[in-house]
Design an enzyme around this catalytic site. Structure first.
Site, short mmCIF file in Angstrom:
data_model
loop_
_atom_site.label_atom_id
_atom_site.label_comp_id
_atom_site.label_asym_id
_atom_site.label_seq_id
_atom_site.Cartn_x
_atom_site.Cartn_y
_atom_site.Cartn_z
N VAL A 125 0.85 -1.19 0.00
CA VAL A 125 0.00 0.00 0.00
C VAL A 125 0.89 1.24 0.00
CG1 VAL A 125 -1.78 1.27 1.28
CG2 VAL A 125 -1.75 -1.24 1.33
N CYS A 126 0.54 2.22 -0.83
CA CYS A 126 1.22 3.52 -0.81
C CYS A 126 0.13 4.59 -0.75
CB CYS A 126 2.14 3.68 -2.03
SG CYS A 126 1.28 3.72 -3.61
N TYR A 127 0.42 5.78 -1.22
CA TYR A 127 -0.56 6.86 -1.18
C TYR A 127 -1.69 6.65 -2.20
CZ TYR A 127 2.87 9.39 1.58
OH TYR A 127 3.76 9.76 2.56
#
Length: 102
Positions: A65-67
């Site tokens: 997961v990132c932004y």
């Protein structure tokens, strides 16, 4: 070597209801992670990467997961190169997750 797979928010919700539970790593900065993150996720950084890889289940699903779902793709590819078998990049990232759970 296989490539990572894309995962939608709905697919992640269903995946977290199944066994084995996916490992979720959040590659955002520490302040963003502290402000909010997916329950059970680990804030994966350059500092704890080697430790995480050493302790992780290489066969269990791994969701990155990132932004917004862009940076996670590179991280997912890297984690496959490190030996993880079942790696996903969360489409829309934490931004989409938090919107869906608002």
């Amino acid at each position: 070597m296989t490539a990572f797979k894309h995962l939608s928010i709905n697919q992640l919700i269903h995946m977290t209801e199944d066994e084995p539970q996916p490992q979720i790593v959040d590659i955002r900065d520490a302040a963003s992670f502290q402000a909010g993150h997916i329950l059970g996720s680990v804030n994966l950084t350059n500092e704890n990467l080697a430790h995480f890889i050493a302790d992780a289940d290489m066969d269990a699903p791994l969701v990155v997961v990132c932004y917004h779902g862009v940076s996670s793709q590179g991280a997912a590819s890297y984690l496959i190169e490190q030996g993880f078998d079942d790696v996903y990049s969360l489409d829309g990232g934490y931004t989409a997750w938090s919107t869906a759970h608002a």
